[in-house]
Write a protein that holds these residues in place. Structure first.
Motif, PDB file in Angstrom:
ATOM      1  N   ALA A 193       0.814  -1.220   0.000  1.00  0.00           N
ATOM      2  CA  ALA A 193       0.000   0.000   0.000  1.00  0.00           C
ATOM      3  C   ALA A 193       0.843   1.263   0.000  1.00  0.00           C
ATOM      4  N   PHE A 194       2.062   1.203   0.547  1.00  0.00           N
ATOM      5  CA  PHE A 194       2.847   2.422   0.754  1.00  0.00           C
ATOM      6  C   PHE A 194       4.255   2.291   0.177  1.00  0.00           C
ATOM      7  N   GLN A 195       4.845   3.448  -0.107  1.00  0.00           N
ATOM      8  CA  GLN A 195       6.273   3.568  -0.353  1.00  0.00           C
ATOM      9  C   GLN A 195       6.806   4.609   0.628  1.00  0.00           C
ATOM     10  N   VAL A 196       8.037   4.426   1.067  1.00  0.00           N
ATOM     11  CA  VAL A 196       8.602   5.274   2.113  1.00  0.00           C
ATOM     12  C   VAL A 196       9.543   6.303   1.510  1.00  0.00           C
ATOM     13  N   TRP A 197       9.321   7.574   1.856  1.00  0.00           N
ATOM     14  CA  TRP A 197      10.228   8.667   1.528  1.00  0.00           C
ATOM     15  C   TRP A 197      10.788   9.205   2.842  1.00  0.00           C
ATOM     16  N   GLN A 198      12.096   9.396   2.893  1.00  0.00           N
ATOM     17  CA  GLN A 198      12.714   9.923   4.108  1.00  0.00           C
ATOM     18  C   GLN A 198      13.366  11.265   3.822  1.00  0.00           C
ATOM     19  N   VAL A 199      13.036  12.240   4.650  1.00  0.00           N
ATOM     20  CA  VAL A 199      13.607  13.577   4.539  1.00  0.00           C
ATOM     21  C   VAL A 199      14.834  13.646   5.436  1.00  0.00           C
ATOM     22  N   TYR A 200      15.921  14.133   4.871  1.00  0.00           N
ATOM     23  CA  TYR A 200      17.159  14.346   5.622  1.00  0.00           C
ATOM     24  C   TYR A 200      17.460  15.835   5.553  1.00  0.00           C
ATOM     25  N   TYR A 201      17.450  16.495   6.679  1.00  0.00           N
ATOM     26  CA  TYR A 201      17.569  17.951   6.671  1.00  0.00           C
ATOM     27  C   TYR A 201      18.592  18.408   7.716  1.00  0.00           C
ATOM     28  N   PRO A 202      19.167  19.605   7.534  1.00  0.00           N
ATOM     29  CA  PRO A 202      20.135  20.124   8.505  1.00  0.00           C
ATOM     30  C   PRO A 202      19.410  20.595   9.761  1.00  0.00           C
ATOM     31  N   THR A 203      19.669  19.942  10.872  1.00  0.00           N
ATOM     32  CA  THR A 203      18.900  20.250  12.080  1.00  0.00           C
ATOM     33  C   THR A 203      19.414  21.479  12.824  1.00  0.00           C
ATOM     34  N   ASN A 204      20.413  22.159  12.251  1.00  0.00           N
ATOM     35  CA  ASN A 204      20.840  23.418  12.865  1.00  0.00           C
ATOM     36  C   ASN A 204      20.071  24.611  12.309  1.00  0.00           C
ATOM     37  N   MET A 205      19.361  24.440  11.219  1.00  0.00           N
ATOM     38  CA  MET A 205      18.658  25.538  10.554  1.00  0.00           C
ATOM     39  C   MET A 205      17.446  25.984  11.373  1.00  0.00           C
ATOM     40  N   PRO A 206      17.080  27.260  11.310  1.00  0.00           N
ATOM     41  CA  PRO A 206      15.842  27.705  11.947  1.00  0.00           C
ATOM     42  C   PRO A 206      14.656  26.927  11.392  1.00  0.00           C
ATOM     43  N   LEU A 207      13.683  26.670  12.237  1.00  0.00           N
ATOM     44  CA  LEU A 207      12.530  25.880  11.830  1.00  0.00           C
ATOM     45  C   LEU A 207      11.789  26.459  10.632  1.00  0.00           C
ATOM     46  N   PRO A 208      11.555  27.777  10.552  1.00  0.00           N
ATOM     47  CA  PRO A 208      10.845  28.296   9.368  1.00  0.00           C
ATOM     48  C   PRO A 208      11.601  28.045   8.070  1.00  0.00           C
ATOM     49  N   ALA A 209      12.934  28.166   8.110  1.00  0.00           N
ATOM     50  CA  ALA A 209      13.730  27.935   6.905  1.00  0.00           C
ATOM     51  C   ALA A 209      13.695  26.469   6.494  1.00  0.00           C
ATOM     52  N   ASN A 210      13.844  25.556   7.478  1.00  0.00           N
ATOM     53  CA  ASN A 210      13.782  24.122   7.167  1.00  0.00           C
ATOM     54  C   ASN A 210      12.417  23.739   6.629  1.00  0.00           C
TER      55      ASN A 210
END
Length: 677
Positions: A405-422
């Motif tokens: 039923a599903f396919q998995v997508w994983q987001v990898y993001y810089p966790t030092n960035m401000p939340l609004p920018a990320n």
């Protein structure tokens, strides 16, 4: 005297029989003695002896199986010589025997060829084309037993002999492909020439039939690794499906896919963030197929097809009128990708703003895009990476209903960035990927998305399904570090950070240990010390193009100083931070069902006053959640079995609900593309 006479007669009688017995021994030796012993004896058999007798073979014990030995005895072939010999004499001898049952003959020949191939591989593992030919012969006779003998595979479903022969076939396919692709070391045999999808090896012609779409546009894998040869630490379980075929990992070159066509004007927050990858190490299953119609054609043929399948898409094959389960490994490719990624090191460097750390969000597709499977988007937490989901993603792949039923997508993001920018950059990556794969927004994959966010990832997931009209704009206007009036034409580049609508297609969200209202830890003691170590990337200024903080430029402030004044991710998890307060008040879309999984370190005290070591219950709790599950755990609760069980329960509920809302569609459009459905 009378008694003495009796004794003399008895003595004479005994002497006479003694002489007879001595004469018998002299004439017949000890052979006659054996007649006085039982011809058959019995003793109790130990369990390990039983298993070795029933299932032992060349692969398991290094010795020929009991049924092959039995076939040799029936054919009056010296079994001891065959057990030790690496010549082809025994193979030729049993092939020449007349009136032997075909199942007995073909299965015995398959093992004898297997023994021969193993022997050659040990003596000359990577240079002899005869070794590969021997593996192909093993596969040929195993194939003959499976598909061209009197009984169909289904009629032998419970027989251990068929399981043995299937395993010989699968192993022979694995070794054949390994040698053709030069997997283990060295290069493929020089006589194997690749031309227009055809490989020639001695008298054999092999045609490649690629039934699986490889990731990132690859035409052929760079290497094929046997899944059975990979051992992992850090994965709780290895999941696979029994069946026909060799389970391999296709290693391709990992190249980022970017949005070539761009997005509508005004949507672009950062073109550099529009990058995604399909996982470069997918699991594949390879079958050596003989396109013939009879046993005679099979044994005379020197042509075969190397067929490559995706076990996530195909779970059975139709071969010679039989429906055959396709073998599949669902863990090895994922584990290999994580093992080679160095995510743990990169995520820490990224948090501290060091070189080789990630500075833009990336999106990883766990399989080549499937238009019929709906998408689960996973967002990790602070100082983390896709490794946070290692066991959850593995469990989802293991579950037949969920993986169909599903396919998995994983987001990898810089966790030092401000939340609004990320948040804005992650939206852009997802939108670009969906636009690339489904530009007309018509596939099932683009609708019914499920977001799963842990910790900071949960905060980002909430922003994804919220509406911000004036709320965050008021926050920005009140922040002394931001001068919106000085932005001019650059104002359009900050708007995605402040004003947005719920991301299209998302219907469900699972929040795990999410600090919706921030946390005390981020604003005190150790949290403040860690926040002081965090460094933001200089690319942030380029992305915002002067949006933060504009008035500081008039004082000749350097870029590094500007970045020090911008609140980082830890700052914005502080319960007193103005952004967190504003974000907590944003309305979640009424079209989205959301669930909370909340951890508490122990059961002492009231639930309202509990926490998981970082996030208090009062911050993680959402009054309107469709469900709330409390789990005794620390903050990394997403790794626990209880959390994974709750997530799978929610996803099954989502499948049932989605099927009800799409009941008028054909089954192939309602469910995943697993061919069993």
């Amino acid at each position: 005297m009378q008694h003495q006479g009796v004794r003399q007669v008895a003595f004479a009688f005994s002497l006479r029989w003694s002489i007879v017995i001595v004469a018998v021994f002299a004439l017949g030796g000890c052979a006659i003695v054996s007649e006085f012993k039982p011809s058959v004896t019995v003793r109790a058999m130990a369990p390990d002896e039983y298993v070795a007798l029933r299932r032992g073979d060349v692969l398991g014990t290094g010795k020929l199986s009991a049924l092959t030995v039995q076939a040799l005895r029936v054919a009056e072939i010296d079994e001891r010589a065959c057990a030790k010999s690496t010549s082809l004499a025994c193979i030729a001898a049993i092939a020449a025997v007349k009136d032997m049952d075909e199942e007995t003959r073909t299965s015995a020949l398959a093992e004898l060829w297997l023994q021969h191939a193993v022997s050659i591989s040990i003596s000359a593992p990577y240079t002899e084309s005869s070794s590969t030919s021997a593996w192909i012969e093993t596969a040929r006779y195993a194939y003959a037993y499976l598909f061209f003998t009197r009984r169909a595979p289904g009629e032998r479903a419970f027989e251990e002999r068929q399981t043995q022969v299937r395993d010989w076939y699968n192993y022979a396919v694995q070794k054949t492909v390994a040698q053709l692709f030069g997997v283990r070391q060295g290069k493929p045999d020089a006589k194997a020439v690749k031309a227009k999808g055809v490989l020639r090896l001695g008298d054999w012609t092999l045609r490649v039939d690629l039934n699986a779409r490889l990731p990132n546009g690859a035409a052929m894998p760079r290497e094929l690794l046997p899944a059975s040869a990979l051992r992992f630490q850090g994965l709780r379980d290895i999941y696979r499906r029994d069946g026909l075929g060799a389970e391999l990992v296709a290693v391709t070159d990992a190249q980022s896919l970017t949005n070539q066509n761009g997005l509508p004007t005004g949507d672009d927050f950062s073109t550099k963030s529009n990058a995604w990858n399909e996982m470069p190490t997918p699991n594949v299953t390879v079958v050596l197929r003989f396109d013939v119609r009879s046993m005679e054609e099979l044994l005379a043929s020197h042509e075969l097809v190397v067929a490559v399948y995706d076990p996530l898409v195909q779970d059975y094959l139709s071969l010679h009128g039989q429906r055959v389960p396709l073998a599949g490994n669902f863990t090895a490719g994922y584990g290999l990708w994580l093992a080679r990624s160095e995510f743990n090191r990169q995520s820490l460097l990224g948090l501290l703003g060091r070189d080789r750390g990630i500075d833009q969000p990336r999106l990883y597709l766990m399989q080549p895009f499937d238009p019929q499977r709906r998408i689960i988007v996973m967002l990790h937490g602070l100082a983390s990476s896709p490794e946070a989901w290692v066991n959850l993603a593995n469990e989802l792949l293991a579950d037949e209903e969920l993986r169909c039923a599903f396919q998995v997508w994983q987001v990898y993001y810089p966790t030092n960035m401000p939340l609004p920018a990320n948040h804005a950059a992650i939206r852009q990556v997802l939108l670009a990927a969906l636009h690339h794969f489904d530009p007309e927004d018509k596939t099932a994959a683009s609708h019914g998305l499920v977001l799963v966010g842990h910790s900071m990832g949960g905060v980002l997931a909430r922003l994804m399904v919220s509406t911000s009209d004036q709320q965050l704009l008021k926050w920005a206007e009140s922040d002394p570090r931001i001068d919106l009036n000085r932005l001019g034409k650059s104002r359009a580049k900050i708007d995605p950070l402040l004003q947005f609508q719920p991301f299209r297609g998302v219907e469900r969200v699972i929040f795990i240990a999410t600090p919706h209202r921030g946390t005390v830890v981020a604003g005190q003691g150790f949290g403040r010390w860690v926040a002081g170590l965090v460094r933001l990337p200089l690319t942030l200024l380029e992305a915002l193009a002067g949006a933060i903080p504009a008035r500081a430029y008039t004082m000749g402030t350097t870029q590094e100083t500007l970045l020090e004044r911008i609140p980082n991710s830890i700052d914005q998890l502080d319960e007193k931070d103005p952004f967190v307060k504003a974000a907590a008040e944003l309305p979640i879309s009424g079209r989205v069902l959301y669930h909370s999984i909340i951890a508490r370190q122990n059961t002492d005290g009231s639930l309202a006053d509990s926490d998981d070591g970082l996030v208090p219950y009062r911050s993680a709790h959402l009054e309107e959640a469709a469900s709330e599950r409390i789990i005794v755990s620390g903050h990394s609760v997403q790794e626990t079995a209880a959390s994974i069980a709750e997530i799978t329960r929610i996803l099954r509920e989502d499948i049932a609900r989605h099927q009800l809302t799409t009941a008028d569609l054909p089954p192939a459009e309602r469910r995943g593309t697993c061919l069993a459905y």
